[in-house]
Design an enzyme around this catalytic site. Structure first.
Site, PDB file in Angstrom:
ATOM      1  N   ASP A 191       6.420  -6.121  -3.653  1.00  0.00           N
ATOM      2  CA  ASP A 191       5.358  -5.372  -3.096  1.00  0.00           C
ATOM      3  C   ASP A 191       4.390  -6.527  -2.411  1.00  0.00           C
ATOM      4  O   ASP A 191       3.727  -7.128  -3.214  1.00  0.00           O
ATOM      5  CB  ASP A 191       4.538  -4.524  -4.071  1.00  0.00           C
ATOM      6  CG  ASP A 191       3.518  -3.936  -3.338  1.00  0.00           C
ATOM      7  OD1 ASP A 191       2.932  -4.271  -2.447  1.00  0.00           O
ATOM      8  OD2 ASP A 191       2.777  -3.190  -4.129  1.00  0.00           O
TER       9      ASP A 191
ATOM     10  N   CYS B 180      -5.976   2.829  -7.837  1.00  0.00           N
ATOM     11  CA  CYS B 180      -4.571   3.399  -7.570  1.00  0.00           C
ATOM     12  C   CYS B 180      -3.621   2.698  -8.672  1.00  0.00           C
ATOM     13  O   CYS B 180      -2.703   2.144  -8.473  1.00  0.00           O
ATOM     14  CB  CYS B 180      -3.775   3.207  -6.307  1.00  0.00           C
ATOM     15  SG  CYS B 180      -4.702   4.418  -5.303  1.00  0.00           S
TER      16      CYS B 180
ATOM     17  N   LYS C  95      -4.119  -4.105   5.910  1.00  0.00           N
ATOM     18  CA  LYS C  95      -4.557  -5.139   4.937  1.00  0.00           C
ATOM     19  C   LYS C  95      -4.739  -6.399   5.517  1.00  0.00           C
ATOM     20  O   LYS C  95      -5.083  -7.663   4.736  1.00  0.00           O
ATOM     21  CB  LYS C  95      -4.164  -5.056   3.575  1.00  0.00           C
ATOM     22  CG  LYS C  95      -4.213  -3.704   2.936  1.00  0.00           C
ATOM     23  CD  LYS C  95      -3.383  -3.503   1.561  1.00  0.00           C
ATOM     24  CE  LYS C  95      -3.415  -2.359   0.886  1.00  0.00           C
ATOM     25  NZ  LYS C  95      -4.410  -1.778   0.432  1.00  0.00           N
TER      26      LYS C  95
ATOM     27  N   GLN D  91      -0.719  -7.154  -0.923  1.00  0.00           N
ATOM     28  CA  GLN D  91      -1.876  -7.949  -1.170  1.00  0.00           C
ATOM     29  C   GLN D  91      -1.528  -9.479  -0.915  1.00  0.00           C
ATOM     30  O   GLN D  91      -2.521 -10.474  -1.107  1.00  0.00           O
ATOM     31  CB  GLN D  91      -2.267  -7.855  -2.767  1.00  0.00           C
ATOM     32  CG  GLN D  91      -3.057  -6.554  -3.006  1.00  0.00           C
ATOM     33  CD  GLN D  91      -4.141  -5.896  -2.297  1.00  0.00           C
ATOM     34  OE1 GLN D  91      -4.959  -7.016  -1.779  1.00  0.00           O
ATOM     35  NE2 GLN D  91      -4.517  -4.711  -2.012  1.00  0.00           N
TER      36      GLN D  91
ATOM     37  N   HIS E 219       0.514  -0.875  -8.365  1.00  0.00           N
ATOM     38  CA  HIS E 219      -0.086   0.032  -7.781  1.00  0.00           C
ATOM     39  C   HIS E 219       0.706   1.302  -7.928  1.00  0.00           C
ATOM     40  O   HIS E 219       1.714   1.305  -8.125  1.00  0.00           O
ATOM     41  CB  HIS E 219      -0.245  -0.308  -6.239  1.00  0.00           C
ATOM     42  CG  HIS E 219      -1.077   0.618  -5.086  1.00  0.00           C
ATOM     43  ND1 HIS E 219      -0.365   1.775  -4.776  1.00  0.00           N
ATOM     44  CD2 HIS E 219      -2.342   0.444  -4.647  1.00  0.00           C
ATOM     45  CE1 HIS E 219      -1.573   2.352  -3.808  1.00  0.00           C
ATOM     46  NE2 HIS E 219      -2.555   1.615  -4.182  1.00  0.00           N
TER      47      HIS E 219
HETATM   48  C1  PLP Z   1      -0.656  -3.909  -4.260  1.00  0.00           C
HETATM   49  C2  PLP Z   1      -0.377  -2.663  -3.509  1.00  0.00           C
HETATM   50  N1  PLP Z   1       0.617  -2.324  -3.280  1.00  0.00           N
HETATM   51  C3  PLP Z   1       0.692  -0.851  -2.310  1.00  0.00           C
HETATM   52  C4  PLP Z   1      -0.407  -0.414  -1.767  1.00  0.00           C
HETATM   53  C5  PLP Z   1      -0.456   0.653  -0.990  1.00  0.00           C
HETATM   54  O1  PLP Z   1      -0.492   0.291   0.618  1.00  0.00           O
HETATM   55  P1  PLP Z   1      -0.668   1.657   1.576  1.00  0.00           P
HETATM   56  O2  PLP Z   1      -1.655   2.515   1.012  1.00  0.00           O
HETATM   57  O3  PLP Z   1      -0.989   0.843   2.971  1.00  0.00           O
HETATM   58  O4  PLP Z   1       0.661   2.272   1.600  1.00  0.00           O
HETATM   59  C6  PLP Z   1      -1.345  -1.158  -2.014  1.00  0.00           C
HETATM   60  C7  PLP Z   1      -2.785  -0.660  -1.219  1.00  0.00           C
HETATM   61  O5  PLP Z   1      -3.656  -0.196  -1.646  1.00  0.00           O
HETATM   62  C8  PLP Z   1      -1.802  -2.326  -2.828  1.00  0.00           C
HETATM   63  O6  PLP Z   1      -2.871  -3.024  -3.126  1.00  0.00           O
END
Ligand code: PLP
Lengths: 410, 103
Positions: free
Chosen positions: A201, A367, A227, A204, A123
């Site tokens: 991270d 993203c 999430k 997910q 992401h």
């Molecule tokens: C794999 C991953 N990392 C990071 C994020 C970013 O999360 P947040 O927007 O809650 O900071 C997301 C969410 O879209 C994600 O799917």
């Protein structure tokens, strides 16, 4: 198996209609999940009955609010099996957690010509902070590639590790586009052998799989409440205590200090050193209710349900002529996220057409533009499932894809 | 998007692009709209002109970007033309502002 009917009854939003009279089918759970009434009640109950600031005042409301806020920290620690509660830092979300590490630990530990390794399926929140850091320091950012099955090419990691210049390896435990579950234990094992730090991270993974941090043995871990049935605006950074102790603060201000003098300040204990200012009290309390909800179902049951529905959906989808599905085809190797393209219908058009039937999916680059480039597409459509989704909903979704095919004559 | 401007008139215009149906339709419509027009008239084109011509007035915040993408590209191109070729900084700045306010 989980009792989906009972679960669905806890989610008031699933009863609403969209486009006048269409039943809502919510398949955008990788972006954010819906919230059960228990979470909504926990938040409104705080505002209705014990709203106050935490940690400072001695009156009864403040005591209650502090206890509720801090109890979420204990729940989080238990949920991800962290060794110490003070390793749990509340932040705004995964994005802020990763930025915190880049700005503090990263600035202190990454120097010129050092290497930070990320992957092609990250992401943007696990790419851009490292670009900023490596550019500032004259360090290098390298990528572990993705094979045609949507899995990481771990040989490339070895190549980087051999240089002896890698300071950090950072990767997502589950891809938000391909659904691929990363072989995290193996990556961490290889990094540990070389004394390289690892950030995972978990945005997910934590909502969908049982995560055990003591077993995983990484150094930093980030995820978001929204999430996993919780509210927006709350996330967690977990880091090893010894690392947090040596990291400079991210934000300066109230609550993160022990003593402030005109020209110097000493820091508060962990985790408060990293929680400057009034935090998002209500939503942290709501997050606690979300964890309770998931614990009650059991993460093994959550996973079992998701594998079941993903297998079903993959099977039905692969029968649709002209479809291209990205990522592993084995439901055991992936999460409940399916990205695809249907002929040359642009994903935005596809999502708009099936939205007319009340079916909410995501379209775009998710993203993850580096991955889009690797897949050689500008965008994909993405359906993602959670505990309240049913096979009947998958059938409705498949039917709407056939309607889109007719409309576009493919 | 490529424009050929002669004697203050658009004598040729072409676009290349990949995208959703709305973005492609609006780009195609926009090229027809400005072909043969006076440069001054092209400069004045507004969001409403695009939506009127497309016949799409109830687009939500996500899809209105698709409809306005080509106008944004056109205005950004005119900005470069005005500032670099014509050295008309005042008009250039105005059009840049219009381009960034399109959504
Ligand atoms: C794999 C991953 N990392 C990071 C994020 C970013 O999360 P947040 O927007 O809650 O900071 C997301 C969410 O879209 C994600 O799917």
């Amino acid at each position: 198996m989980i009792n989906i009917e009972n679960i669905r009854n806890d989610f008031p939003i699933l009863k609403r209609k969209v486009h006048k009279d269409k039943t809502l089918v919510y398949f955008d759970n990788a972006a954010t999940t819906q919230k059960p009434i228990q979470v909504i009640d926990a938040i409104s109950n705080y505002y209705l009955t014990y709203n106050s600031n935490i940690h400072r005042a001695v009156h009864e409301l403040a005591e209650e609010a502090t206890a509720a806020y801090e109890s979420t920290r204990d729940k989080v620690a238990k949920f991800i099996n962290a060794k110490n509660r003070e390793e749990i830092v509340f932040v705004r979300g995964t994005t802020e957690a990763i930025n915190l590490v880049a700005y503090t630990w990263g600035r202190q530990n990454v120097d010129k010509d050092d290497i930070v390794v990320t992957t092609e399926y990250e992401h943007h929140s696990n790419i851009v902070p490292w670009q900023l850091l490596t550019q500032e320091k004259g360090a290098k950012l390298e990528y572990i590639g993705v094979d045609d099955n949507g899995e990481l090419l771990l040989d490339q990691l070895d190549k980087y590790l051999e240089t002896g210049r890698v300071k950090l390896v950072t990767f997502s435990q589950m891809s938000n586009v391909l659904g691929t579950i990363t072989n995290s234990e193996e990556i961490i094992r290889r990094c540990k052998k070389k004394g390289v730090r690892v950030l995972v991270d978990g945005a997910q993974s934590v909502p969908h799989l049982k995560v055990d941090l003591q077993k995983l043995d990484c150094d930093f871990f980030a995820f978001s409440a929204h999430k996993m049935l919780g509210p927006t605006g709350v996330g967690v950074l977990w880091a090893r205590k010894e690392l947090l102790e040596n990291m400079i603060p991210f934000n300066g201000g109230g609550d993160m200090i022990r003593e402030v003098h005109k020209y110097e300040t000493s820091w508060n204990d962990l985790p408060y050193k990293f929680e400057a200012g009034t935090p998002n009290i209500a939503d942290v309390i709501g997050f606690g209710a979300a964890i309770d909800y998931l614990e009650k179902i059991g993460m093994d049951k959550v996973r079992e349900h998701e594998v079941d529905i993903t297998k079903y959906a993959l099977d039905k989808l692969s029968q649709v002529k002209g479809i291209k599905i990205y990522g592993p085809m084995d439901a055991q190797k992936r999460g409940a996220v399916i990205s695809f393209n249907l002929g040359d219908i642009h994903p935005h058009d596809l999502a708009t057409i099936i939205d007319e039937e009340g079916i909410a999916i995501r379209s775009g680059h998710h993203c993850a533009q580096v991955l889009m480039e690797r897949l050689d597409v500008s965008a994909t459509s993405r359906a993602s499932f959670y505990i309240y989704n049913t096979k009947d909903e998958v059938d409705a979704f498949i039917k709407s894809l056939y309607r889109a095919k007719e409309l576009f004559r493919i | 998007m490529h424009l050929n401007i002669k004697d203050n008139k658009v004598v040729d215009v072409k676009f290349t692009g990949k995208g959703c149906a709305i973005s492609q339709a609006s780009a195609s419509m926009l090229t027809e709209l400005i072909m043969g027009k006076d440069f001054e008239a092209v400069k004045k084109l507004s969001k409403e002109d695009i939506l009127d011509n497309l016949g799409l007035h109830d687009l939500g915040p996500a899809r209105i970007k698709c409809a306005l993408l080509s106008l944004k590209v056109l205005k950004s191109g005119l900005y470069s033309y005005l500032s670099e070729k014509l050295k008309d900084t005042a008009s250039a700045d105005k059009i840049k502002e219009e381009a960034s306010g399109l959504y």
